[in-house]
Design a protein around this motif. Structure first.
Motif, PDB file in Angstrom:
ATOM      1  N   LEU A   1     -27.205 -64.567  -5.962  1.00 34.88           N
ATOM      2  CA  LEU A   1     -28.363 -64.214  -6.783  1.00 34.88           C
ATOM      3  C   LEU A   1     -29.655 -64.770  -6.202  1.00 34.88           C
ATOM      4  CD1 LEU A   1     -26.954 -64.738 -10.400  1.00 34.88           C
ATOM      5  CD2 LEU A   1     -27.234 -62.588  -9.155  1.00 34.88           C
TER       6      LEU A   1
ATOM      7  N   GLU B   1     -24.255 -68.094  -7.642  1.00 33.82           N
ATOM      8  CA  GLU B   1     -25.630 -68.604  -7.590  1.00 33.82           C
ATOM      9  C   GLU B   1     -26.267 -68.287  -6.240  1.00 33.82           C
ATOM     10  OE1 GLU B   1     -25.471 -72.562 -10.498  1.00 33.82           O
ATOM     11  OE2 GLU B   1     -25.281 -72.775  -8.328  1.00 33.82           O
TER      12      GLU B   1
ATOM     13  N   LYS C   1     -32.278 -72.362 -10.926  1.00 31.61           N
ATOM     14  CA  LYS C   1     -32.741 -71.280 -11.787  1.00 31.61           C
ATOM     15  C   LYS C   1     -31.749 -70.121 -11.831  1.00 31.61           C
ATOM     16  CE  LYS C   1     -35.809 -69.088  -8.362  1.00 31.61           C
ATOM     17  NZ  LYS C   1     -37.217 -68.741  -8.072  1.00 31.61           N
ATOM     18  N   GLN C   2     -30.802 -70.088 -10.880  1.00 25.59           N
ATOM     19  CA  GLN C   2     -29.786 -69.029 -10.893  1.00 25.59           C
ATOM     20  C   GLN C   2     -28.566 -69.392 -11.741  1.00 25.59           C
ATOM     21  OE1 GLN C   2     -30.957 -70.198  -7.767  1.00 25.59           O
ATOM     22  NE2 GLN C   2     -32.485 -68.552  -7.618  1.00 25.59           N
TER      23      GLN C   2
ATOM     24  N   ALA D   1     -23.665 -57.645  -9.973  1.00 24.20           N
ATOM     25  CA  ALA D   1     -24.933 -58.238 -10.413  1.00 24.20           C
ATOM     26  C   ALA D   1     -25.955 -58.390  -9.298  1.00 24.20           C
ATOM     27  CB  ALA D   1     -24.667 -59.604 -11.048  1.00 24.20           C
TER      28      ALA D   1
ATOM     29  N   THR E   1     -20.339 -61.004 -18.032  1.00 24.50           N
ATOM     30  CA  THR E   1     -20.411 -59.546 -18.110  1.00 24.50           C
ATOM     31  C   THR E   1     -19.185 -58.900 -17.465  1.00 24.50           C
ATOM     32  OG1 THR E   1     -22.832 -59.536 -18.146  1.00 24.50           O
ATOM     33  CG2 THR E   1     -21.740 -57.521 -17.412  1.00 24.50           C
TER      34      THR E   1
ATOM     35  N   ARG F   1     -27.958 -70.096 -15.050  1.00 25.75           N
ATOM     36  CA  ARG F   1     -27.740 -69.310 -16.270  1.00 25.75           C
ATOM     37  C   ARG F   1     -27.494 -67.828 -15.952  1.00 25.75           C
ATOM     38  NH1 ARG F   1     -29.245 -69.718 -21.999  1.00 25.75           N
ATOM     39  NH2 ARG F   1     -29.884 -71.860 -21.564  1.00 25.75           N
ATOM     40  N   PRO F   2     -28.315 -67.180 -15.097  1.00 23.66           N
ATOM     41  CA  PRO F   2     -28.011 -65.787 -14.746  1.00 23.66           C
ATOM     42  C   PRO F   2     -26.625 -65.619 -14.121  1.00 23.66           C
ATOM     43  CG  PRO F   2     -30.253 -66.313 -14.105  1.00 23.66           C
ATOM     44  CD  PRO F   2     -29.616 -67.602 -14.520  1.00 23.66           C
TER      45      PRO F   2
ATOM     46  N   ASN G   1     -33.470 -73.463  -6.392  1.00 19.92           N
ATOM     47  CA  ASN G   1     -32.639 -72.270  -6.264  1.00 19.92           C
ATOM     48  C   ASN G   1     -31.589 -72.510  -5.198  1.00 19.92           C
ATOM     49  OD1 ASN G   1     -33.508 -71.120  -3.567  1.00 19.92           O
ATOM     50  ND2 ASN G   1     -35.496 -71.240  -4.593  1.00 19.92           N
TER      51      ASN G   1
ATOM     52  N   GLU H   1     -24.115 -65.654 -16.917  1.00 19.85           N
ATOM     53  CA  GLU H   1     -24.202 -64.405 -17.668  1.00 19.85           C
ATOM     54  C   GLU H   1     -23.562 -63.252 -16.893  1.00 19.85           C
ATOM     55  OE1 GLU H   1     -28.397 -64.300 -18.261  1.00 19.85           O
ATOM     56  OE2 GLU H   1     -28.310 -65.417 -20.152  1.00 19.85           O
ATOM     57  N   ALA H   2     -23.752 -63.238 -15.579  1.00 19.42           N
ATOM     58  CA  ALA H   2     -23.150 -62.182 -14.758  1.00 19.42           C
ATOM     59  C   ALA H   2     -21.630 -62.296 -14.748  1.00 19.42           C
ATOM     60  CB  ALA H   2     -23.701 -62.258 -13.330  1.00 19.42           C
TER      61      ALA H   2
END
Length: 254
Positions: A107, A104, A134-135, A228, A145, A137-138, A7, A141-142
């Motif tokens: 998050l 990243e 692990k951050q 996010a 958005t 992909r999120p 992370n 996506e954020a």
């Protein structure tokens, strides 16, 4: 030693270095460093002067380096900043690692700096190697958005070809974009900076060297983090006025 992080979270010293009781001193130091920049002092010499005066630690000095900017440069940068609504039907050129790493970090609970030019920056030191965490992909996506919310037409991402794993990251983003129907293109270039610095289209970056070349820009990373990561660990060093005035000073006593 290979980078095995999973992370983009805080450095072990950050909880102490950026504890609440340090923030007022850091804000004063950031103002003083910006004041020196306004008067032509060089970055290295001015940072050492202010850092030594306040006995700042390494990460605290790095935070000042990312947040301090002269009033004149902050003003001209913000004059070219356009609201995110300006993305409607536009293509935006994204400084890939600059934006992605900051989101990243936010998050993952890492320090996010609010600089005197209003931009969000992180304390990650970009190296010759990128490791997916692990951050990742999120974070993508954020970003998608926020872009979708403002009606953009297309995003063109620029990543540094010499950075290890840039090709793998491109493949990941292209696959994800195809799955989600995002109008994204990814380019690997030797250095995104000169490409973005002369862009006539809107760009997204927090790199002051690029912004000072004159392109129009959107404050994308900050908008994504505020949307996010509402509990992001912000360190606000953006104070526009002299925080020492309350102590009776009319200018830094350096």
């Amino acid at each position: 030693m290979p980078d095995r992080r999973q992370n983009r979270g805080p450095h072990p010293r950050d909880e102490d270095d950026f504890a609440a009781d340090h923030i007022p001193r850091l804000r004063i130091a950031c103002f003083e460093l910006s004041w020196l920049f306004e008067r032509g002092y060089t970055g290295t010499a001015a940072l050492k002067l202010v850092g030594d005066r306040h006995r700042l630690r390494l990460r605290q000095r790095q935070a000042l380096q990312r947040c301090a900017v002269s009033h004149g440069l902050a003003k001209t940068r913000n004059e070219r900043c356009v609201p995110l609504d300006a993305l409607a039907d536009e293509r935006v050129l994204i400084d890939g690692y600059n934006v992605l790493l900051t989101v990243e970090a936010a998050l993952a609970g890492g320090v996010v700096l609010l600089a005197r030019d209003g931009l969000a920056r992180d304390l990650a030191a970009m190296s010759s190697h990128y490791r997916r965490v692990k951050q990742t992909r999120p974070a993508l996506e954020a970003i998608a958005t926020v872009l979708d919310r403002h009606g953009y037409r297309e995003a063109l991402w620029y990543f540094d070809r010499p950075v290890s794993n840039s090709g793998r990251l491109r493949n990941l983003i292209e696959t994800l974009a195809e799955e989600r129907g995002w109008p994204w293109r990814i380019e690997l270039v030797p250095n995104p900076d000169p490409v973005l610095a002369v862009a006539t289209e809107l760009i997204a970056t927090a790199d002051g060297g690029i912004l000072d070349r004159g392109p129009r820009w959107v404050n994308l990373a900050r908008a994504v983090i505020e949307s996010a990561a509402p509990d992001a660990w912000w360190i606000d060093l953006s104070t526009p006025d002299d925080p020492t005035l309350a102590e009776g000073h009319d200018q830094p006593a350096l």
